[in-house]
Enzyme design. Structure first.
Site, PDB file in Angstrom:
ATOM      1  N   LEU A   1       1.004  -1.129  -0.007  1.00 27.21           N
ATOM      2  CA  LEU A   1      -0.221   0.398   0.081  1.00 27.21           C
ATOM      3  C   LEU A   1       1.224   1.325  -0.152  1.00 27.21           C
ATOM      4  O   LEU A   1       1.420   1.167   0.746  1.00 27.21           O
ATOM      5  CB  LEU A   1      -0.912  -0.049   1.065  1.00 27.21           C
ATOM      6  CG  LEU A   1      -2.021  -0.921   1.175  1.00 27.21           C
ATOM      7  CD1 LEU A   1      -2.625  -0.615   2.314  1.00 27.21           C
ATOM      8  CD2 LEU A   1      -3.279  -0.037   0.295  1.00 27.21           C
ATOM      9  N   ASP A   2       0.291   2.233  -1.164  1.00 26.46           N
ATOM     10  CA  ASP A   2       1.390   3.877  -0.931  1.00 26.46           C
ATOM     11  C   ASP A   2       1.061   3.752   0.197  1.00 26.46           C
ATOM     12  O   ASP A   2       0.170   3.954   1.091  1.00 26.46           O
ATOM     13  CB  ASP A   2       0.851   4.147  -1.919  1.00 26.46           C
ATOM     14  CG  ASP A   2       1.369   3.706  -3.427  1.00 26.46           C
ATOM     15  OD1 ASP A   2       2.231   2.671  -3.384  1.00 26.46           O
ATOM     16  OD2 ASP A   2       0.303   3.924  -4.084  1.00 26.46           O
ATOM     17  N   PRO A   3       1.898   5.084   0.986  1.00 20.49           N
ATOM     18  CA  PRO A   3       1.929   5.651   1.716  1.00 20.49           C
ATOM     19  C   PRO A   3       0.330   6.323   2.137  1.00 20.49           C
ATOM     20  O   PRO A   3       0.179   6.723   3.230  1.00 20.49           O
ATOM     21  CB  PRO A   3       3.172   6.688   2.039  1.00 20.49           C
ATOM     22  CG  PRO A   3       4.135   5.798   1.686  1.00 20.49           C
ATOM     23  CD  PRO A   3       3.427   5.354  -0.104  1.00 20.49           C
ATOM     24  N   MET A   4       0.054   7.092   1.223  1.00 14.06           N
ATOM     25  CA  MET A   4      -1.158   7.689   1.065  1.00 14.06           C
ATOM     26  C   MET A   4      -2.714   7.057   1.483  1.00 14.06           C
ATOM     27  O   MET A   4      -2.972   7.926   1.142  1.00 14.06           O
ATOM     28  CB  MET A   4      -0.774   8.646  -0.060  1.00 14.06           C
ATOM     29  CG  MET A   4      -1.566   7.828  -1.846  1.00 14.06           C
ATOM     30  SD  MET A   4      -1.877   9.204  -2.859  1.00 14.06           S
ATOM     31  CE  MET A   4      -3.812   8.779  -2.768  1.00 14.06           C
ATOM     32  N   ALA A   5      -2.497   5.589   1.161  1.00 13.20           N
ATOM     33  CA  ALA A   5      -2.958   4.861   1.382  1.00 13.20           C
ATOM     34  C   ALA A   5      -3.416   3.986   3.028  1.00 13.20           C
ATOM     35  O   ALA A   5      -2.062   4.066   3.114  1.00 13.20           O
ATOM     36  CB  ALA A   5      -3.401   3.531  -0.270  1.00 13.20           C
TER      37      ALA A   5
END
Length: 311
Positions: A37-41
């Site tokens: 999961l990306d940091p923003m997710a």
């Protein structure tokens, strides 16, 4: 502690950051995540602990579900909110019905090109490493399946479109956001993303990362253990062959299971290539196998003869 801890990842840390924090809880065991999961997710991030790291690849194979917010009218180089704005267009003429039709038209199988800002390796280098240097190279498209995608909300004033996505592994939701913006002729990027499900694990089973860290800080490791999903249950989506102690030892030695073994395992005949979980007494996960020519071919054996001594 062998099993899968379902973490509700917050905004900010990377998937590896979450694993590192879980690993530091004091168990001294291995840990690894299944599906970045990306940091923003935010949302469901299964973390495999101990021997469960051996089944991480099987968990990763499962479908995913997301809720994403697409900002129409603003395009970024990374296709998400962390990137640099490269184009802006008016969304005044975009009607809700147009957005709904454009989203619905994306459903089904298609070839998706990974974004430059992604962890895909080309020539031994991560694409995002090249992207940060301003380089763009040709990427091979991948076949993905949007089993279900729908518009759940649209704010015509701001151009924010909320979408639900049920997709196959390896699908980039920010690419979907970019493609939706292109289809509507105004551009777009992914403003927010929450993973609702990963394989058999849904958000209602996920524990917020701060809760896990607080329990660890107060020495309540036993409460964390209650949240850990046993290995066999983690692969509950796979058909099950249940073996007695004698046949479990055959698996531990890597011996082929015969027709009688399978007939008495409770496993119905599967289609060629279907993966199966093999369990022993007490529901212990022994192996993952594939149906091949009337028998099961082992993909991964998870026990040794020594493991079953005294069982």
């Amino acid at each position: 502690m062998d099993g899968v801890l379902i973490v509700d990842k917050p905004i900010g840390p990377t998937s590896f950051d979450v694993v590192r924090r879980v690993r530091a809880l004091g168990s001294g065991r291995k840990a690894g995540h299944t599906g970045t999961l990306d940091p923003m997710a935010t949302g469901v991030l299964p973390v495999c602990l101990g021997d469960a790291t051996k089944i991480a690849s099987f968990i990763t194979e499962g479908d995913k579900e997301y809720e994403g917010v697409v900002q129409l009218g603003v395009e970024t180089d990374s296709y998400d909110a962390t990137g640099k704005v490269v184009a802006e267009r008016s969304i005044a003429a975009v009607k809700p019905a147009e957005v709904e039709r454009a989203v619905a038209a994306m459903q089904g199988e298609y070839w998706q090109t990974p974004p430059m800002f992604s962890a895909v390796k080309v020539g031994g280098k991560r694409l995002y490493e090249l992207a940060r240097k301003g380089e763009e190279i040709e990427r091979k498209p991948r076949k993905v399946n949007l089993e279900r995608i729908e518009l759940t909300r649209y704010d015509a004033q701001t151009g924010a479109a909320t979408i639900f996505v049920h997709c196959s592994k390896g699908t980039y939701v920010r690419s979907i956001a970019h493609e939706l913006g292109e289809a509507l002729g105004v551009g777009g990027h992914l403003m927010a993303l929450r993973r609702l499900r990963s394989g058999p694990f849904s958000l209602d089973r996920a524990v917020p990362l701060p809760v896990i860290l607080d329990l660890a800080a107060s020495g309540r490791q036993d409460e964390i253990a209650r949240f850990v999903v046993p290995m066999s249950e983690a692969l509950a989506e796979l058909p099950e062959a249940r073996l007695d102690e004698t046949r479990a030892r055959k698996v531990a030695y890597g011996m082929v299971l015969g027709a009688r073994d399978l007939a008495e395992s409770g496993l119905p005949r599967q289609e060629e290539g279907v993966r199966v979980r093999i369990t022993g007494p007490g529901g212990r996960l022994l192996a993952v196998a594939e149906q091949r020519q009337g028998t099961l071919r082992y993909v991964r054996v998870l026990v040794t003869p020594q493991d079953l001594l005294g069982s």
